[in-house]
Every structure is written in structure tokens, then in C-alpha cells.
Write an enzyme that holds these catalytic residues in place. Structure first.
Site, mmCIF file in Angstrom:
data_model
loop_
_atom_site.group_PDB
_atom_site.id
_atom_site.type_symbol
_atom_site.label_atom_id
_atom_site.label_comp_id
_atom_site.label_asym_id
_atom_site.label_seq_id
_atom_site.Cartn_x
_atom_site.Cartn_y
_atom_site.Cartn_z
ATOM 1 N N ASP A 123 0.898 -1.221 0.010
ATOM 2 C CA ASP A 123 -0.007 0.059 0.007
ATOM 3 C C ASP A 123 0.765 1.266 -0.135
ATOM 4 O O ASP A 123 1.978 1.386 0.923
ATOM 5 C CB ASP A 123 -1.115 -0.031 1.124
ATOM 6 C CG ASP A 123 -1.838 -1.007 1.368
ATOM 7 O OD1 ASP A 123 -1.574 -2.313 1.217
ATOM 8 O OD2 ASP A 123 -2.813 -0.952 2.031
ATOM 9 N N HIS A 125 -0.948 4.642 -0.765
ATOM 10 C CA HIS A 125 -2.124 5.419 -0.193
ATOM 11 C C HIS A 125 -1.897 7.116 -0.291
ATOM 12 O O HIS A 125 -1.774 7.841 0.477
ATOM 13 C CB HIS A 125 -2.440 5.258 1.232
ATOM 14 C CG HIS A 125 -3.254 4.119 1.495
ATOM 15 N ND1 HIS A 125 -4.634 4.076 1.062
ATOM 16 C CD2 HIS A 125 -3.021 2.774 2.119
ATOM 17 C CE1 HIS A 125 -5.118 2.888 1.520
ATOM 18 N NE2 HIS A 125 -4.255 2.219 2.347
ATOM 19 N N ASP A 152 -3.962 -0.243 -3.639
ATOM 20 C CA ASP A 152 -4.081 0.935 -2.672
ATOM 21 C C ASP A 152 -3.144 2.121 -2.779
ATOM 22 O O ASP A 152 -2.223 2.350 -2.038
ATOM 23 C CB ASP A 152 -3.944 0.394 -1.164
ATOM 24 C CG ASP A 152 -5.431 -0.043 -0.506
ATOM 25 O OD1 ASP A 152 -6.434 -0.566 -1.493
ATOM 26 O OD2 ASP A 152 -5.483 -0.421 0.550
ATOM 27 N N ASN A 184 -8.112 -2.870 -2.299
ATOM 28 C CA ASN A 184 -9.529 -2.582 -1.961
ATOM 29 C C ASN A 184 -9.985 -1.193 -1.995
ATOM 30 O O ASN A 184 -11.308 -0.839 -2.179
ATOM 31 C CB ASN A 184 -9.965 -3.133 -0.574
ATOM 32 C CG ASN A 184 -9.254 -2.387 0.739
ATOM 33 O OD1 ASN A 184 -7.907 -2.376 0.366
ATOM 34 N ND2 ASN A 184 -10.002 -1.701 1.571
ATOM 35 N N HIS A 185 -9.070 -0.232 -1.966
ATOM 36 C CA HIS A 185 -9.531 1.257 -2.230
ATOM 37 C C HIS A 185 -9.458 1.473 -3.612
ATOM 38 O O HIS A 185 -10.031 2.652 -3.784
ATOM 39 C CB HIS A 185 -8.109 1.960 -1.648
ATOM 40 C CG HIS A 185 -8.486 2.337 0.095
ATOM 41 N ND1 HIS A 185 -9.163 3.198 0.564
ATOM 42 C CD2 HIS A 185 -8.267 1.321 1.038
ATOM 43 C CE1 HIS A 185 -9.014 3.055 2.153
ATOM 44 N NE2 HIS A 185 -8.636 1.723 2.145
ATOM 45 N N HIS A 236 -3.714 -8.321 -3.005
ATOM 46 C CA HIS A 236 -3.714 -7.199 -2.150
ATOM 47 C C HIS A 236 -4.055 -7.665 -0.789
ATOM 48 O O HIS A 236 -3.376 -7.495 0.337
ATOM 49 C CB HIS A 236 -4.730 -5.957 -2.405
ATOM 50 C CG HIS A 236 -4.674 -5.134 -1.665
ATOM 51 N ND1 HIS A 236 -3.853 -4.209 -1.259
ATOM 52 C CD2 HIS A 236 -5.826 -4.594 -0.757
ATOM 53 C CE1 HIS A 236 -4.198 -3.021 -0.409
ATOM 54 N NE2 HIS A 236 -5.256 -3.643 0.077
ATOM 55 N N HIS A 345 -2.516 -4.799 2.546
ATOM 56 C CA HIS A 345 -3.946 -4.481 3.194
ATOM 57 C C HIS A 345 -4.132 -3.881 4.384
ATOM 58 O O HIS A 345 -4.995 -3.347 4.797
ATOM 59 C CB HIS A 345 -4.848 -5.693 2.779
ATOM 60 C CG HIS A 345 -6.417 -5.540 2.991
ATOM 61 N ND1 HIS A 345 -7.011 -4.322 2.743
ATOM 62 C CD2 HIS A 345 -7.146 -6.423 3.619
ATOM 63 C CE1 HIS A 345 -8.234 -4.878 3.021
ATOM 64 N NE2 HIS A 345 -8.399 -5.842 3.663
#
Length: 454
Positions: A123, A125, A152, A184-185, A236, A345
Site C-alpha cells: 500500500d 495511499h 491501494d 480494496n481502495h 492485495h 492491506h
């Protein structure tokens, strides 16, 4: 392990080095000059980014894009980004990358050539400056180095748009050396809650809905998993359940000899581990991977978490996906002739609530060690999240993994500190009210599992 002073040096260089400039760029408009003059920093404003002549991206163009994105994050208000990065350019880059991603299967086989190493990233972000440092620290994608990004890219951080665009540019430039998986994002629900939708709307205003729609379509095209060198599985969230085919009973009123098709459903009282063939056949083009119905594999791959409890069970904390134990890791590795699972994740906030598993202080944990191999969680966003309600921060390091030939199954971990100070930025979501980890999801607010973009 990369030292903090090395990170600071890299950050300073990124902020002041004017080269290389974006290739084939238009003359600098007065709006950019005015914005540069309004800042105390003397570094020159970059020219407007324009698609390269001839249509093919080059390394210089991607390097120039990186330099421009970095400069804009430090010197331009968010809503002034389009004067340097026009919406037409953004949409063209997203569509070019989506066309490549769409042709890739759900499960991508990454087969390095002799001498090629593979870098796996967790991730990120929207933490643009940490991603720029990571790329430089690991060595940029090349014929000698493959990158696999584990999802992500957006939400929570202030530069999700810039971060994802930079990685899409690398994908377009080197489609066989850069692999971008879905997190998932990368969904309609998460981006509406955790900031990316508002980020796009703030930065592109009237063009925001159109730009955001392009991003959503691109998210749907992202593959779900890779098999690296035939021995490493990356996804992920992690593993996934299989579907059970239950034949329908023949209706008494049906005509003699009438055939009934089997109904593919999931028995809620029984779950089995899914196969790679089932993963390949799953329908990934959904805005929000469903938590119920027959197409559960995408949701499992993106949302599941490991556990120290044996077996396979619903992930009740998240309300979607699975929990799986060491026995399931062993079964998955043995069945598929693998040696390693790398998933992401879970950041430091999520692991603070998981007392059964190790914390995410160094950017990675080894969660399962079984006869056939290991399960690793990898998180590449240091000092996460960028915006936090409490004064006490996690101060975690990020990490990436290098898999070297010839065996690729012995991970080499590289932890690194966050690039500081971060440029001043406003959050695009109410981080004081929104939960820190992806628990207690409002499932009713999520999409039905079908695409509205098709």
C-alpha cells in the site's frame, strides 16, 4: 535499511533539481508563473505537461512527469493543478494505461528473464513523495528490474491522483516490467469515503466528474493477482474461496427430458479454498467487489486477512472477505506448487487492533511460516496515515521486497523512513470522524457489485 538522512537528501534533491523537464511541453503560462512567484521557493515552475510527440512515452517524459508532480505538490494549491497537468492529459494517460490493463488476465504470470529481479510494493495511499523515494531507492523499473505494485494507490493521502498517474505512466512506458494490481481502495465505495473522489473533484472542478469516471473504469481493469517466477503469489488481501455448483431440482411441471442448468451459488454453511482456475474466471469489472452472491472471489482477494486460527471463515470484522489460518496457507502453497504469499492491506492502524498478529512498525510482517513456505504482509506507506485524529502517530516505516534470481523465493526486505517534512496539504476526507481502518463497512452504501460504467 535506508537511513532517515538519506531520505531527507532524496527529498531535498527532488524539490530542487529542475531536470529533467517534461518532454515536448508547452510554454509556461502566466498562471503558473504567478503561482511560482507567490511562493518563497526560487525553484522554477515546470512547463505544462503535454503528451509526447509521436504518441510514445519515453523515460525522459516519465521522469519529467515525476519532477512536475513533485513540484506541484510543493508549490501549487490543489485546485491549481490543472494549469500544469490539464484534464485532457490526465484522461489520455488513464485511458492508455487502462487499455493495457484490460488485456491482462485476473491472474498475471510474471516470468522474469535471466538476471531480472522483482520488486514488490505494498500500500502507498497517496503518499507521493515516499513513492518517489521508493522508486529511486529500489532502482527504477527497467529491463533488469520488474515492479509489482500490490494495490491501494489512492485515499487517505493528499496526492492519490498524482501517485496513481505516475505509476500508470510507468505502466504505459514498460508494460512488461511494471504490474499494477487492484487494492480494496480502488473502488467506488472506498474512494467516496476516504478522500480520492473529493480529491479529484477539488483538483479538477468542472472536469472532476469526467476525470473521476475515467479512474473508476481504470480501477475495474486492474488485475487481481500475480504469480511471480512460478513460485510467489501476490494479491492485495490474499486467498479466496471456491464456488460450489448446486444442481437445481427438476420442476414437476417441466417437460420430459427438459434440462436444467446448474446454479452456481455459495453455500454459506461451507467454504472451501478456491483454485487459480476459478480466480482466472472471476468477473473483476465491478465498481465495488460484492460481499454476497456468486461472484465473491474479487472481494475475497481484495479484503481478506490472515489469522492464527485454523481454517477458513467469514471476515466478520470487515464484513467482507475471509479470515484464513496457517493450514489454509499451507494448502494454498502446496496445491499450487508455490513457496511464498505476499499480501498487503493491513497498515499499522489495522494491526493495532489485531493482537494475535505482529505490528506493522517496519513495513512488513511474517504472519505464517509453514512447511511449504511463508505468508508475508507488506505495507509501503511510512508514517501512515498522513492525517490522523490523535496526536500520537504510529511512526511506522514502509518497506518493499526484492526477489532475486534464480530462486525468487527468498525475500529481501528494505525498510525506509518517510520523506519529511511533507508539503502542507489539506485532507480530502473527515479523518477525525472516519474510522482509521476498513472495519465496520457500510455495506448498504457499497455498489451492488455490477458496473455502471459498461
Amino acid at each position: 535499511m535506508s537511513q532517515p538522512d538519506a531520505v531527507a537528501v532524496a527529498a531535498a534533491a527532488a524539490a530542487t533539481d529542475p531536470s529533467p523537464a517534461p518532454a515536448h511541453a508547452m510554454p509556461q503560462p502566466d498562471a503558473i508563473a504567478a503561482a511560482a512567484a507567490a511562493t518563497a521557493d526560487p525553484s522554477p515552475a515546470p512547463p505544462v505537461v503535454e503528451w509526447p510527440e509521436g504518441g510514445a512515452l519515453t523515460r525522459d517524459w516519465v521522469a519529467g512527469l515525476e519532477s512536475t508532480l513533485d513540484w506541484c505538490s510543493r508549490h501549487l494549491p490543489a485546485d491549481r493543478l490543472p494549469v500544469v497537468l490539464p484534464s485532457a492529459l490526465v484522461q489520455r494517460l488513464v485511458l492508455a494505461a487502462a487499455a493495457i490493463l484490460h488485456r491482462e488476465p485476473n491472474l498475471v504470470r510474471v516470468d522474469p528473464r535471466p538476471g531480472q529481479a522483482v520488486v514488490v510494493v505494498g500500500d502507498v495511499h497517496g503518499q507521493l513523495h515516499d513513492v518517489i523515494f521508493l522508486l529511486r531507492d529500489a532502482g527504477f523499473p527497467s529491463e533488469d528490474r520488474i515492479f509489482v505494485f500490490n494495490g491501494d494507490y489512492v485515499d487517505r493521502g493528499a496526492w492519490g491522483l498524482e501517485t496513481f498517474l505516475l505509476l500508470l505512466a510507468w505502466k504505459v512506458l514498460l508494460p512488461n516490467c511494471v504490474f499494477l494490481l487492484r487494492g480494496n481502495h480502488e473502488s467506488k465505495y472506498c474512494t467516496s469515503v476516504y478522500g480520492f473522489e473529493k480529491e479529484v473533484m477539488t483538483k479538477y472542478k468542472d472536469h472532476g466528474p469526467q476525470v473521476y469516471r475515467k479512474f473508476l473504469r481504470c480501477f475495474e481493469d486492474l488485475p487481481l493477482a500475480t504469480i511471480i517466477a512460478g513460485c510467489v503469489y501476490t494479491a492485495h488481501g490474499g486467498v479466496f474461496r471456491g464456488t460450489i455448483v448446486v444442481p437445481l431440482k427438476r420442476s414437476k411441471k417441466g417437460k420430459k427430458g427438459h434440462k436444467h442448468k446448474a446454479d452456481s451459488t455459495v453455500d454459506p454453511t461451507y467454504m472451501k479454498l478456491g483454485s487459480l482456475d476459478e480466480l482466472l474466471k472471476a468477473r473483476r469489472t465491478v465498481l465495488d467487489p460484492p460481499w454476497e452472491g456468486s461472484n465473491l472471489i474479487p472481494g475475497d482477494v481484495l479484503w481478506s486477512d490472515p489469522s492464527l486460527q485454523m481454517g477458513l471463515s467469514p471476515n466478520k470484522e470487515r464484513g467482507i472477505g475471509l479470515l484464513w489460518g496457517p493450514d489454509i496457507t499451507q494448502q494454498f502453497l502446496r496445491t499450487n506448487h508455490l513457496k511464498l504469499i505476499i499480501r498487503s492491506h493491513e497498515g499499522p492502524d489495522a494491526r493495532d487492533k489485531r493482537h494475535d498478529l505482529l505490528g506493522m512498525d517496519n513495513g512488513f510482517t511474517i504472519d505464517h511460516e509453514v512447511e511449504c513456505g511463508k505468508l508475508i504482509t507488506l505495507f509501503s506507506a511510512p508514517d501512515y496515515p498522513q492525517f490522523q485524529a490523535s496526536e500520537e502517530r504510529h511512526n511506522n516505516r514502509g518497506a518493499y521486497i526484492v526477489l532475486n534470481p534464480p530462486d525468487f523465493a527468498t525475500p529481501v526486505f528494505h525498510s525506509f523512513e518517510a520523506v519529511k517534512p511533507r508539503p502542507a496539504a489539506h485532507p480530502f476526507y473527515d479523518f477525525e470522524e472516519v474510522i482509521d481502518s476498513d472495519e465496520e463497512l457500510n455495506l448498504d452504501a457499497m455498489d451492488s457489485g455490477t458496473s455502471s460504467l459498461s
